[in-house]
Design an enzyme around this catalytic site. Sequence first.
Site, PDB file in Angstrom:
ATOM      1  N   MET A  71      -4.020  -6.998  -6.991  1.00 52.86           N
ATOM      2  CA  MET A  71      -3.364  -8.011  -7.821  1.00 52.86           C
ATOM      3  C   MET A  71      -4.304  -9.018  -8.470  1.00 52.86           C
ATOM      4  O   MET A  71      -3.851 -10.022  -9.007  1.00 52.86           O
ATOM      5  CB  MET A  71      -2.281  -8.728  -7.006  1.00 52.86           C
ATOM      6  CG  MET A  71      -1.190  -7.797  -6.485  1.00 52.86           C
ATOM      7  SD  MET A  71      -0.492  -6.689  -7.748  1.00 52.86           S
ATOM      8  CE  MET A  71       0.532  -7.852  -8.639  1.00 52.86           C
TER       9      MET A  71
ATOM     10  N   ARG B  28     -16.153 -16.298  -8.615  1.00 53.34           N
ATOM     11  CA  ARG B  28     -15.626 -14.942  -8.763  1.00 53.34           C
ATOM     12  C   ARG B  28     -16.751 -13.900  -8.799  1.00 53.34           C
ATOM     13  O   ARG B  28     -16.611 -12.819  -8.237  1.00 53.34           O
ATOM     14  CB  ARG B  28     -14.791 -14.846 -10.041  1.00 53.34           C
ATOM     15  CG  ARG B  28     -14.204 -13.467 -10.237  1.00 53.34           C
ATOM     16  CD  ARG B  28     -13.237 -13.446 -11.391  1.00 53.34           C
ATOM     17  NE  ARG B  28     -13.785 -12.691 -12.499  1.00 53.34           N
ATOM     18  CZ  ARG B  28     -13.074 -12.279 -13.543  1.00 53.34           C
ATOM     19  NH1 ARG B  28     -11.800 -12.558 -13.626  1.00 53.34           N
ATOM     20  NH2 ARG B  28     -13.629 -11.587 -14.495  1.00 53.34           N
TER      21      ARG B  28
ATOM     22  N   ASN C 128      -6.198   2.841 -12.584  1.00 50.81           N
ATOM     23  CA  ASN C 128      -5.197   1.873 -12.126  1.00 50.81           C
ATOM     24  C   ASN C 128      -3.819   2.476 -12.329  1.00 50.81           C
ATOM     25  O   ASN C 128      -3.589   3.202 -13.297  1.00 50.81           O
ATOM     26  CB  ASN C 128      -5.317   0.590 -12.967  1.00 50.81           C
ATOM     27  CG  ASN C 128      -4.296  -0.474 -12.565  1.00 50.81           C
ATOM     28  OD1 ASN C 128      -4.129  -0.766 -11.375  1.00 50.81           O
ATOM     29  ND2 ASN C 128      -3.616  -1.058 -13.540  1.00 50.81           N
TER      30      ASN C 128
ATOM     31  N   GLY D  21       0.786  -1.228   0.000  1.00 50.29           N
ATOM     32  CA  GLY D  21       0.000   0.000   0.000  1.00 50.29           C
ATOM     33  C   GLY D  21       0.816   1.275   0.000  1.00 50.29           C
ATOM     34  O   GLY D  21       0.354   2.305   0.514  1.00 50.29           O
ATOM     35  N   SER D  22       2.010   1.253  -0.593  1.00 48.69           N
ATOM     36  CA  SER D  22       2.793   2.501  -0.597  1.00 48.69           C
ATOM     37  C   SER D  22       2.155   3.557  -1.507  1.00 48.69           C
ATOM     38  O   SER D  22       2.279   4.760  -1.243  1.00 48.69           O
ATOM     39  CB  SER D  22       4.244   2.236  -0.990  1.00 48.69           C
ATOM     40  OG  SER D  22       4.357   1.876  -2.343  1.00 48.69           O
ATOM     41  N   ASN D  23       1.467   3.124  -2.554  1.00 43.06           N
ATOM     42  CA  ASN D  23       0.757   4.113  -3.381  1.00 43.06           C
ATOM     43  C   ASN D  23      -0.440   4.698  -2.640  1.00 43.06           C
ATOM     44  O   ASN D  23      -0.732   5.891  -2.760  1.00 43.06           O
ATOM     45  CB  ASN D  23       0.323   3.487  -4.714  1.00 43.06           C
ATOM     46  CG  ASN D  23       1.454   3.483  -5.720  1.00 43.06           C
ATOM     47  OD1 ASN D  23       1.866   4.526  -6.207  1.00 43.06           O
ATOM     48  ND2 ASN D  23       1.978   2.301  -6.011  1.00 43.06           N
TER      49      ASN D  23
ATOM     50  N   HIS E  62       0.002   1.357 -13.103  1.00 44.63           N
ATOM     51  CA  HIS E  62       0.705   0.182 -13.632  1.00 44.63           C
ATOM     52  C   HIS E  62       2.177   0.532 -13.832  1.00 44.63           C
ATOM     53  O   HIS E  62       2.493   1.582 -14.402  1.00 44.63           O
ATOM     54  CB  HIS E  62       0.073  -0.232 -14.968  1.00 44.63           C
ATOM     55  CG  HIS E  62       0.739  -1.415 -15.583  1.00 44.63           C
ATOM     56  ND1 HIS E  62       0.539  -2.705 -15.110  1.00 44.63           N
ATOM     57  CD2 HIS E  62       1.615  -1.529 -16.603  1.00 44.63           C
ATOM     58  CE1 HIS E  62       1.265  -3.542 -15.828  1.00 44.63           C
ATOM     59  NE2 HIS E  62       1.935  -2.861 -16.737  1.00 44.63           N
TER      60      HIS E  62
ATOM     61  N   ILE F 174      -7.361  -9.711 -11.393  1.00 49.23           N
ATOM     62  CA  ILE F 174      -7.996  -9.151 -12.586  1.00 49.23           C
ATOM     63  C   ILE F 174      -9.477  -8.945 -12.276  1.00 49.23           C
ATOM     64  O   ILE F 174     -10.143  -9.847 -11.761  1.00 49.23           O
ATOM     65  CB  ILE F 174      -7.791 -10.099 -13.789  1.00 49.23           C
ATOM     66  CG1 ILE F 174      -6.296 -10.171 -14.119  1.00 49.23           C
ATOM     67  CG2 ILE F 174      -8.604  -9.628 -14.988  1.00 49.23           C
ATOM     68  CD1 ILE F 174      -5.938 -11.178 -15.186  1.00 49.23           C
ATOM     69  N   LEU F 175      -9.967  -7.749 -12.547  1.00 44.18           N
ATOM     70  CA  LEU F 175     -11.359  -7.430 -12.227  1.00 44.18           C
ATOM     71  C   LEU F 175     -12.272  -7.861 -13.370  1.00 44.18           C
ATOM     72  O   LEU F 175     -11.937  -7.727 -14.547  1.00 44.18           O
ATOM     73  CB  LEU F 175     -11.510  -5.928 -12.002  1.00 44.18           C
ATOM     74  CG  LEU F 175     -10.785  -5.364 -10.776  1.00 44.18           C
ATOM     75  CD1 LEU F 175     -10.783  -3.843 -10.807  1.00 44.18           C
ATOM     76  CD2 LEU F 175     -11.440  -5.873  -9.498  1.00 44.18           C
TER      77      LEU F 175
HETATM   78  C1  GRF Z   1       3.084  -0.891  -7.679  1.00 40.79           C
HETATM   79  O1  GRF Z   1       4.285  -1.011  -8.386  1.00 40.79           O
HETATM   80  C2  GRF Z   1       1.938  -0.806  -8.631  1.00 40.79           C
HETATM   81  O2  GRF Z   1       2.220  -0.100  -9.783  1.00 40.79           O
HETATM   82  C3  GRF Z   1       1.742  -2.262  -8.958  1.00 40.79           C
HETATM   83  O3  GRF Z   1       1.899  -2.915  -7.741  1.00 40.79           O
HETATM   84  C4  GRF Z   1       2.759  -2.156  -6.910  1.00 40.79           C
HETATM   85  C5  GRF Z   1       2.011  -1.872  -5.657  1.00 40.79           C
HETATM   86  O4  GRF Z   1       2.803  -1.275  -4.673  1.00 40.79           O
HETATM   87  N1  GRF Z   1       0.479  -2.482  -9.608  1.00 40.79           N
HETATM   88  P1  GRF Z   1       2.157  -0.686  -3.347  1.00 40.79           P
HETATM   89  O5  GRF Z   1       1.271  -1.767  -2.753  1.00 40.79           O
HETATM   90  O6  GRF Z   1       1.363   0.526  -3.706  1.00 40.79           O
HETATM   91  O7  GRF Z   1       3.296  -0.374  -2.455  1.00 40.79           O
END
Ligand code: GRF
Length: 218
Positions: A90, A65, A107, A14-16, A109, A92-93
């Site tokens: 992670m 699903r 999203n 969850g760093s994003n 990516h 696929i929706l």
């Molecule tokens: C990121 O590199 C994002 O682009 C990819 O998965 C990673 C998730 O990182 N889809 P975080 O969980 O946000 O740290």
Amino acid sequence: MSPPRIAVLASGRGSNLQALLDAIAAGTLAAEVVGVFSDRPQAPALLRVPEARRWSAKPSAFTDRDAYEQALGDAIAAARPDWIVCAGYMRILGAALIARFAGRMLNIHPSLLPRHRGLRTHAAALDAGDAEHGCSVHFVIPELDAGSVVAQARLAIAPNDTAESLAGRVLALEHRLLPAVLALACNGRLAERGGTALLDGQPMFTPLTLDSFDRLMP
Ligand code: GRF
């Protein structure tokens, strides 16, 4: 008026998500993260928000699903988000879930789409001998990593880069790009119609770059 509401889907650290929370705290993103939704009850991402804003369920606990995604979609809808962000989610929706939130789901990516859809993008960029790599924020459509791209941040691949070093350097770009895109979205300047991303109502023919945000959000 209450701030725009963001829901975040995350499977891992969850760093994003944290980058969005930090931008909100810093006052550069006028929004509220109203829920974090995960397919992994142990995901560290969940711990970044108060308990009342966490939802998680193991897909294996559902009959199929569709049943899982119905429950996930109902939980997201109950949070009444304006925008839904997949940030390291992670799975696929399915098309039905995406249709429920069409035009409001983004999203992030870790590649310069349309190059390197799917997993292991950093190794793929090295294997392909790419000179540049980076990350993209795009609208979510049922085809994987194929929706219209809103913004990209890029870097030059160095001779000594490895998949790990690239992952770290691209992640730092992700943490800048995602809050910048959400700031535009939450200002009502971003939309999608007929598979095309619109900025201020006009089709975007090329993705925004980190530089263009300085001009757009003075
Ligand atoms: C990121 O590199 C994002 O682009 C990819 O998965 C990673 C998730 O990182 N889809 P975080 O969980 O946000 O740290």
